[in-house]
Design a protein around this motif. Structure first.
Motif, PDB file in Angstrom:
ATOM      1  N   GLU A  53       1.847   0.673  -7.060  1.00 27.44           N
ATOM      2  CA  GLU A  53       2.191   1.000  -5.688  1.00 27.44           C
ATOM      3  C   GLU A  53       2.932   2.311  -5.588  1.00 27.44           C
ATOM      4  O   GLU A  53       3.011   2.907  -4.529  1.00 27.44           O
ATOM      5  N   LYS A  54       3.515   2.693  -6.662  1.00 29.85           N
ATOM      6  CA  LYS A  54       4.258   3.958  -6.634  1.00 29.85           C
ATOM      7  C   LYS A  54       3.272   5.095  -6.806  1.00 29.85           C
ATOM      8  O   LYS A  54       2.981   5.542  -7.902  1.00 29.85           O
ATOM      9  N   VAL A  55       2.769   5.528  -5.706  1.00 26.02           N
ATOM     10  CA  VAL A  55       1.768   6.593  -5.812  1.00 26.02           C
ATOM     11  C   VAL A  55       2.361   7.888  -5.317  1.00 26.02           C
ATOM     12  O   VAL A  55       3.302   7.908  -4.533  1.00 26.02           O
ATOM     13  N   LYS A  56       1.808   8.925  -5.816  1.00 21.98           N
ATOM     14  CA  LYS A  56       2.171  10.204  -5.226  1.00 21.98           C
ATOM     15  C   LYS A  56       0.894  10.946  -4.859  1.00 21.98           C
ATOM     16  O   LYS A  56      -0.171  10.758  -5.485  1.00 21.98           O
ATOM     17  N   VAL A  57       1.045  11.750  -3.909  1.00 13.75           N
ATOM     18  CA  VAL A  57      -0.108  12.476  -3.387  1.00 13.75           C
ATOM     19  C   VAL A  57      -0.062  13.902  -3.881  1.00 13.75           C
ATOM     20  O   VAL A  57       0.974  14.544  -3.852  1.00 13.75           O
ATOM     21  N   THR A  77      -5.498  14.113  -4.582  1.00 22.58           N
ATOM     22  CA  THR A  77      -5.536  12.893  -5.386  1.00 22.58           C
ATOM     23  C   THR A  77      -4.322  12.046  -5.063  1.00 22.58           C
ATOM     24  O   THR A  77      -3.285  12.538  -4.634  1.00 22.58           O
ATOM     25  N   LEU A  78      -4.505  10.796  -5.283  1.00 24.56           N
ATOM     26  CA  LEU A  78      -3.441   9.831  -5.043  1.00 24.56           C
ATOM     27  C   LEU A  78      -3.240   9.160  -6.389  1.00 24.56           C
ATOM     28  O   LEU A  78      -4.152   8.521  -6.893  1.00 24.56           O
ATOM     29  N   SER A  79      -2.107   9.358  -6.982  1.00 28.34           N
ATOM     30  CA  SER A  79      -2.028   8.851  -8.350  1.00 28.34           C
ATOM     31  C   SER A  79      -0.739   8.100  -8.617  1.00 28.34           C
ATOM     32  O   SER A  79       0.322   8.409  -8.075  1.00 28.34           O
ATOM     33  N   SER A  80      -0.883   7.138  -9.461  1.00 21.33           N
ATOM     34  CA  SER A  80       0.305   6.490 -10.013  1.00 21.33           C
ATOM     35  C   SER A  80       0.252   6.743 -11.512  1.00 21.33           C
ATOM     36  O   SER A  80      -0.577   7.508 -11.984  1.00 21.33           O
ATOM     37  N   LYS A 117       0.378  -2.074 -23.759  1.00 23.46           N
ATOM     38  CA  LYS A 117      -0.036  -3.281 -23.065  1.00 23.46           C
ATOM     39  C   LYS A 117      -1.435  -3.115 -22.486  1.00 23.46           C
ATOM     40  O   LYS A 117      -2.383  -3.804 -22.839  1.00 23.46           O
ATOM     41  N   LYS A 118      -1.500  -2.179 -21.583  1.00 20.34           N
ATOM     42  CA  LYS A 118      -2.815  -1.924 -21.005  1.00 20.34           C
ATOM     43  C   LYS A 118      -3.289  -0.583 -21.529  1.00 20.34           C
ATOM     44  O   LYS A 118      -2.734   0.463 -21.188  1.00 20.34           O
ATOM     45  N   GLY A 119      -4.257  -0.620 -22.329  1.00 20.13           N
ATOM     46  CA  GLY A 119      -4.700   0.604 -22.968  1.00 20.13           C
ATOM     47  C   GLY A 119      -5.684   1.407 -22.153  1.00 20.13           C
ATOM     48  O   GLY A 119      -6.418   2.202 -22.708  1.00 20.13           O
ATOM     49  N   PHE A 120      -5.707   1.225 -20.884  1.00 16.64           N
ATOM     50  CA  PHE A 120      -6.664   2.056 -20.149  1.00 16.64           C
ATOM     51  C   PHE A 120      -6.079   2.484 -18.810  1.00 16.64           C
ATOM     52  O   PHE A 120      -5.128   1.880 -18.299  1.00 16.64           O
ATOM     53  N   LYS A 121      -6.665   3.540 -18.287  1.00 19.05           N
ATOM     54  CA  LYS A 121      -6.278   3.982 -16.951  1.00 19.05           C
ATOM     55  C   LYS A 121      -7.466   3.779 -16.025  1.00 19.05           C
ATOM     56  O   LYS A 121      -8.619   3.633 -16.475  1.00 19.05           O
ATOM     57  N   VAL A 122      -7.191   3.833 -14.769  1.00 16.95           N
ATOM     58  CA  VAL A 122      -8.246   3.557 -13.796  1.00 16.95           C
ATOM     59  C   VAL A 122      -8.432   4.774 -12.889  1.00 16.95           C
ATOM     60  O   VAL A 122      -7.460   5.377 -12.443  1.00 16.95           O
TER      61      VAL A 122
END
Lengths: 383, 1021
Positions: A53-57, A77-80, A117-122
């Motif tokens: 939820e912590k995104v930055k534009v 882009t909208l990225s966390s 933990k999570k080895g991937f980005k989306v």
């Protein structure tokens, strides 16, 4: 949240998918206002927790090498930390550079996650259906190559404009538009939460007007609220400003078909375009209105039977006789083909031509030959 | 003008055509045959007809005099109103009644046809496929001019009649060919030419009562054709084929004599008149300006006349002519020495028109009064103009005849002019080389002076040789030359003397410039005038032109003049200082002429700057000459110079001068030809002279045609602007363009031409649609064109996106040529007040506005995203959210009674969604629709101001976080732009690491900068 209400089964499945095992590439498609993005958001939260939820534009310009020259592409882009959301088709015809360079860079870049933990980005790509074919082709490779640590979530309205190759690499999730009853339910829920008095049938009217788009329904609900509160049951649900304008154009078109009117309509269309209304939406609405108008009988006359064989529309024996007597199809000109003193092969060739069986490109194609089409116009039309 | 019973006959003089006789004028009121007869006997040459019996009158007119008649159309015939002034009125005229003019049903053309048919039997019978009948007339007269010219000389008007009769006789002479022709009335023997004349004379006296003989005379026309065919070898075949039909018609008709004429004619003519394809199918004269193809284009033989038979006459062409393209008609007239002007004035002698009666020009003509010109109606173009020309041609044979023939009694007056012409021709014939002929033939020449020069045909090129010797010789721009002269004359006292005495004064005098800049197209005498003026004022001219290197002068001027040219210029400019000290009168004054300053290019580095510096310090006058004053290079120079823009001389001025040259060189050219030349070379005197000289090598008599021929090719290479190209593609005659021409036109600017076409194709009334009552044909053509434009767009995308440039021809075909081919025709305006010219494509402007708006929307979108209240896309934002947002933003301002409260509410809303002031404007801007009320209507300006203030105030407490980006590999350069504004309460501003804090004001200002930058960016697609 729609998570539960709209598509419970899909949501549950996705949730399971995300929590229990590795997530494949996803392709969400469905009509606007059905909750694709909401679902994606929910999905991301499920994956990454609150950080999603912590995104930055960011709106920045990328410099891309395209052969001899370098192109500046501006992209928002909208990225966390774990995901990047972008809209590659914004770049217009240069979108393939976005896919080839920017997305590839993003995909390549393995997220640094200390916990492992999570080895991937989306990567969330919106409006994939608007990507040009080249961009989609480029995307295909990216999807495969970096699939180990990068997931793509694609989102579009129509899956038919997404190439087969991409569709087959994704888990396709179709999000249906909410039915009117569902919309009404949501509206009533909102009304309750906001403490609004809804007259009976009002929510249903909004739902009906909103063309099964939940977003629109909620928006026009709010518009009504801004416009007039307390609601009356007869309250007009205001149309979108541009829709009004489009309707005006449609009625203009229907009223008169003359060069002058054409000129005026062109001016109005320009006006719409200038106001950033996407042309395809204009056309869609316009076609709809035109269709509506076209079914209004132009002349006030009583319907009656007409005799079609006669241009007057009244029956006479003569036309009927002719219709019966004269055979429709013309006779095969065998004489002028075979009786002419020409070499056999020529006659044969002419005969084939007459039957339309000569092996031209289109005939070959009819028979299933795969071949390169050289006719540029035809090729372009296909595009 | 005397009134005899119901007829008035008027005699007019002088007859303006040298080749034709003075005409007399008859008005047959109410159809009195007696008056007619009387007038006929008295040698009247024209008829005015009234409503009643007009057909009959016209029949007679046509029959007898058609070939030479000029018809004048009046709206209402009242003789008092008519106000004929015999002296100035130089024509015969037929007045058509108003009813015929205005009646929409009656195409005037058709009407004419009918009456003609009636009169002429089947001569006029015309099946569309059958061009022969129309041919008959010209050939007839050609014939006539061959054999009967002696007779014709005496009376142009009766010539045809006689010719007809004679032909009649001759046809009887050839019974084998015309078996079915049986004319009882004609008992005359087939004589050789001499006898014919006598017969003619008789016949001339013979009366109209013998209508059968008249009829026969008409009937025989085909035979004339035949004869002329065999005699001259023109169009034999069609004539022969035609003959059979016509003879049948004639046979049918002959029995119907005098009284039955009308009916008989009608019977046979009804069908053809309708079937002509012209009568019914066209709006005819009612729609002025719509130029269609001439209906009988190419069907008639264009006559050849004496070279100057139309000299001194001025024509105006209006509407579609019967068999000629307008350009052809112009050519024809010019070729024969006439002048064609665009609009009617008092000088106009003739208005050539066919369909366009009632059009603007004839209205103007009426306004001006008939005394000044004629209206030459349909027949008259065919017969009028052609015959005028034809009649003027002296036949080759008849000289001999003439001597033998007795002079005709009936028409003795007109003898003079043809003879004169003949004489002229003789002169031309035998004095081609002599100067005498030049004198005779050329106008406005001063041959005496130049005569001597003809001898010295030497190596000098003409432009050099005939370079003006004194300033008054310069063609055109005399006022500029004068200005230049004044400037130069006063230069010294203005600059040098005052410079010596009082420096302050000179600087104050801003009007005075130390240099002049002459500008203008090549070849109009800029250099010449500069030289001549300085020569006249006894300045020593030093010319520096493009052939000299004109770079920046060496800093070390000590190197001396021996070095570069620029140095010498410097030297020259400054060393007047020396001479000032000396005795000025002894020292020759100098002037520096910097020729072709706009040609200072790569080699002349800093040339202009140096020139300016020179001007500043100069002690001598400097004259700069350039072609394009608005050239970018000269921008700075212009400030230091007195600007004199030379204009092109008019073609008349040029023609006059060219004529002098031609005379001096012993060339025979007529003025019209020279005017044409002047027009073709586009004001370039030098080029005109060069062309003339070139042509003089091969011929000593230059005719209009030669010049046309010669310059036809050179005209092609002109650069055309997209507008011209589109004009041409859409022009009325665009159907005649060849394909490669069209491609050239559309390729002249492959970007703009399609745009212009797309912008304007709706405005054209396609000529291919023909008669199009309800506009359906036009609409379907437009639809096809639109489709084609769409195809073109698809192709264009392929070209641009995939660089498939091999498709560019297909693209221009689909996007320009096909639409233009479908819709070319007459342009009309669609909106009131619009000018009837092709608009510039509105699309470009709209597209750039759209681009701007998209960017604004994108900014707004980013802000909205940054507020984290929404994550929808840009398009969704526009299509769905904007209406609501606008309502939320403007509603309270309008509705709430208290300003503070309303403003507070709006600002809060803006804060929630992180909407800045600019975004507010964007939203309003995007919600504006033409024809709809402005969304800000009804909001007091005070409220708006309060809103702005409140927002500004609020922004101080706002904390905006500009988030830093995660740097990504592959991005070589740091991103230029950051419009990442996350609105947060200031207390948890530091929640995210790595952020840089910025005050909102800064952010705002940077935002506006960006917006400014983004405005008006144009993109190609």
């Amino acid at each position: 949240m729609l998570w539960d209400e709209n598509a419970p089964s899909i949501a549950q499945n996705l949730k399971k998918l995300v929590t229990e095992q590795d997530c494949p590439h996803l392709l969400f498609y469905g009509p606007p206002g059905s909750g694709k993005k909401t679902l994606i958001m929910a999905l991301l939260r499920q994956m990454f927790g609150a950080t999603a939820e912590k995104v930055k534009v960011e709106n920045k310009t990328w410099k891309v090498d395209a052969g001899s020259r370098s192109i500046d592409i501006e992209l928002t882009t909208l990225s966390s930390t774990n995901h990047v959301e972008l809209n590659p088709s914004d770049a217009g015809f240069q979108d393939r550079y976005i896919v080839q360079e920017i997305i590839k860079e993003m995909a390549k870049n393995r997220p640094i996650d200390t916990k492992g933990k999570k080895g991937f980005k989306v990567l969330v790509l919106n409006e994939v259906d608007k990507l040009s074919r080249e961009a989609q082709h480029s995307l295909r490779r990216t999807m495969e190559k970096y699939s180990s640590y990068c997931r793509l979530i694609l989102c579009c309205n129509s899956s038919s404009k997404v190439t087969e190759a991409i569709r087959s690499r994704c888990l396709n999730v179709r999000i249906n538009a909410p039915t009117e009853e569902e919309t009404v339910k949501v509206l009533e829920l909102i009304g309750k939460k906001e403490g609004l008095q809804l007259p009976s049938g009002f929510a249903a009217r909004i739902a009906e007007k909103s063309n099964r788009s939940l977003r629109r329904a909620i928006l026009s609900f709010e518009t009504c609220r801004v416009q007039q509160y307390p609601f009356t049951s007869k309250q007009v649900i205001p149309p979108m400003d541009w829709e009004e304008y489009v309707a005006e154009i449609a009625s203009d078109i229907m009223k008169e078909q003359s060069p002058k009117r054409l000129f005026q309509v062109r001016g109005k269309l320009y006006e719409l375009l200038v106001n950033c209304i996407p042309p395809e939406i204009i056309l869609k609405v316009l076609a709809f209105f035109s269709l509506l108008h076209s079914h209004i009988p132009q002349r006030e006359a009583i319907d009656k039977l007409t005799w079609k064989l006669n241009h007057k529309g009244t029956f006479d024996c003569r036309s009927f006789y002719h219709a019966l007597h004269i055979p429709k199809e013309e006779r095969f000109p065998w004489k002028s083909i075979w009786a002419v003193k020409a070499p056999r092969r020529v006659a044969f060739f002419v005969w084939t031509v007459t039957w339309g069986r000569i092996l031209t490109c289109d005939n070959l194609k009819k028979r299933g030959y795969v071949m390169q089409s050289w006719c540029c116009i035809r090729m372009l039309r296909r595009l | 003008m005397k009134e005899t019973g119901d007829a008035i006959s008027v005699t007019f003089s002088p007859w303006p055509l040298p080749a034709l006789s003075p005409l007399s004028f008859v008005e047959a009121l109410g159809g009195g045959a007696a008056a007619w007869r009387g007038s006929r006997g008295g040698g009247a040459d024209g008829v005015i007809c009234l409503n009643s019996n007009i057909n009959k009158r016209l029949t007679q007119v046509e029959e007898r005099w058609c070939p030479h008649l000029c018809f004048l159309v009046l709206q209402r015939l009242r003789f008092n109103d008519f106000a004929i002034q015999p002296r100035t009125f130089r024509s015969i005229a037929v007045l058509l009644p108003n009813s015929i003019m205005s009646d929409k049903q009656t195409d005037i053309r058709k009407w004419f046809m009918k009456s003609h048919d009636k009169g002429n039997g089947n001569v006029k019978e015309s099946k569309p496929a059958n061009p022969a009948p129309t041919k008959s007339q010209p050939e007839k007269s050609v014939n006539e001019s061959q054999e009967n010219s002696g007779r014709r000389k005496t009376s142009k008007y009766f010539a045809t009649d006689k010719q007809k009769l004679k032909d009649e006789k001759e046809t009887q002479e050839l019974p084998a060919k015309r078996k079915n022709q049986k004319d009882k009335d004609e008992s005359l023997k087939p004589p050789p030419s001499k006898k014919v004349h006598k017969v003619d004379d008789d016949d001339d006296g013979d009366d109209f009562v013998l209508s059968s003989s008249r009829k026969n005379s008409v009937d025989v026309t085909p035979s004339k054709k035949l004869k002329s065919g065999s005699g001259r070898g023109i169009a034999q075949k069609p004539v022969e084929i035609e003959e059979g039909d016509e003879d049948e018609g004639e046979d049918k008709e002959t029995p119907l004599k005098s009284g039955g004429r009308g009916r008989g004619g009608r019977g046979s003519s009804a069908a053809p008149a309708g079937g002509r394809g012209r009568g019914g199918g066209r709006g005819g004269f009612m729609n002025f300006g719509e130029r269609k193809d001439p209906p009988h284009k190419g069907e008639k033989e264009v006559p050849e006349g004496a070279p100057d038979c139309l000299a001194g006459l001025t024509f105006v062409i209006s509407g579609t002519l019967d068999s000629l393209e307008r350009e052809e008609a112009e050519d024809l007239i010019k070729r024969h020495g006439g002048r064609v002007t665009g609009s009617i004035s008092k000088k106009t002698n003739y208005l050539l028109c066919d369909e366009d009666i009632g059009g603007r020009k004839s209205a103007k003509a009426k306004e001006l009064g008939f005394t000044y010109f004629y209206i030459v109606l349909p027949f008259s173009l065919r017969n009028g103009l052609f015959d005028m020309i034809r009649a003027s041609k002296p036949a080759k044979a008849p000289v001999r005849e003439e001597s033998k023939r007795p002079v005709d009694k009936v028409a003795s007056q007109p003898k003079k002019s043809p003879q004169k012409l003949e004489a002229k021709k003789d002169k031309i014939g035998n004095s081609l080389a002599t100067n005498v002929a030049n004198k005779g033939l050329t106008t406005g020449a001063s041959p005496a002076k130049r005569k001597t020069q003809t001898v010295e045909k030497n190596a000098l090129t003409w432009p050099e040789k005939y370079r003006p010797k004194v300033p008054s010789d310069i063609i055109g721009n005399q006022s500029l030359v004068k200005q230049l002269h004044d400037w130069l004359a006063h230069w010294n006292e203005q600059f040098l003397d005052s410079g010596n005495k009082k420096k302050g004064k000179r600087q104050n005098d801003s009007g005075a410039k130390k240099a002049v800049l002459l500008s203008g197209t090549p070849g109009i005498g800029k250099t010449t005038s500069a030289k001549l003026v300085s020569q006249m004022l006894s300045f020593q001219a030093i010319e520096v032109n493009a052939s000299d290197s004109r770079g920046k002068a060496d800093a070390k001027i000590e190197k001396g003049i021996g070095g570069s040219n620029a140095n010498s210029v410097k030297e020259l400019v400054s060393n007047e200082a020396l001479s000032v000290n000396m005795d000025r009168s002894k020292h020759p004054k100098t002037v520096l002429i910097m020729d072709e300053v706009d040609g200072m290019s790569a080699g002349d580095r800093g040339g202009i700057a140096d020139l300016i510096a020179s001007i500043k310090i100069s002690k001598i006058p400097i004259i700069c000459i350039c072609n394009d004053r608005y050239s970018q290079k000269l921008k700075s120079l212009v400030n230091y110079c007195l600007l004199l823009s030379f204009r092109k001389p008019t073609k008349q001025q040029m023609a006059k001068r060219l004529m002098q040259v031609a005379n001096a060189e012993g060339l025979q050219v007529n003025e019209i030809a020279l005017e044409e030349l002047a027009e073709r070379v586009n004001g370039d005197m030098r080029m005109a002279l060069n062309q003339l000289q070139y042509m003089s090598l091969s011929m000593s008599v230059i005719k209009y045609d030669d010049i046309r021929q010669r310059l036809l090719n050179s005209a092609k290479d002109e650069d055309i602007s997209p507008f011209t190209a589109v004009d041409k593609l859409f022009s009325f005659n665009a159907g005649k363009l060849r394909m490669d021409e069209r491609i050239d036109l559309s390729m002249s600017d492959p970007d703009l031409v399609p745009l212009l076409i797309q912008e304007n194709y709706i405005n054209y009334r396609p000529s291919s649609a023909g008669k199009d009552d309800n506009g359906i044909k036009r609409m379907s053509l437009i639809a096809r064109a639109a489709e084609s434009i769409g195809d073109g767009d698809i192709i264009n995308v392929q070209i641009r996106r995939y660089r498939q440039w091999q498709l560019s021809q297909s693209s221009s075909l689909a996007s320009s040529i096909i639409p233009a081919a479908l819709l070319h025709g007459q342009r009309e305006t669609l909106e009131q007040g619009e000018r009837n010219f092709n608009r510039f494509g509105g699309w470009l402007g709209k597209n750039s506005t759209m681009g701007k708006n998209l960017r604004l929307l994108e900014d707004f979108h980013v802000h909205l995203l940054a507020s984290r209240e929404s994550s929808s896309g840009r398009q969704t934002l526009r299509v769905e959210y904007l209406t609501l947002l606008l309502k939320r933003l403007t509603g309270p301002l309008r509705v709430l009674p208290k300003v503070d409260e309303a403003v507070q509410k709006v600002v809060e809303f803006m804060n929630i969604y992180s909407i800045s002031q600019e975004d507010f404007d964007t939203i309003v801007e995007l919600s504006k629709f033409k024809g709809h009320p402005n969304p800000l209507d009804g909001i007091q300006p005070a409220v708006k101001a309060a809103l702005t203030k409140a927002y500004k105030e609020g922004s101080k407490t706002r904390m905006v976080r500009a988030a830093d980006l995660v740097t990504l590999p592959g991005v070589k350069k740091a991103p230029k732009k950051r419009i990442a504004a996350i609105l947060e309460p200031s207390d948890d501003g530091l929640a995210d690491g790595g952020g840089t804090l910025a005050e909102s004001e800064e952010d705002n200002s940077s935002d506006t900068d960006e917006l400014g930058k983004l405005l008006y960016t144009q993109c190609k697609f």
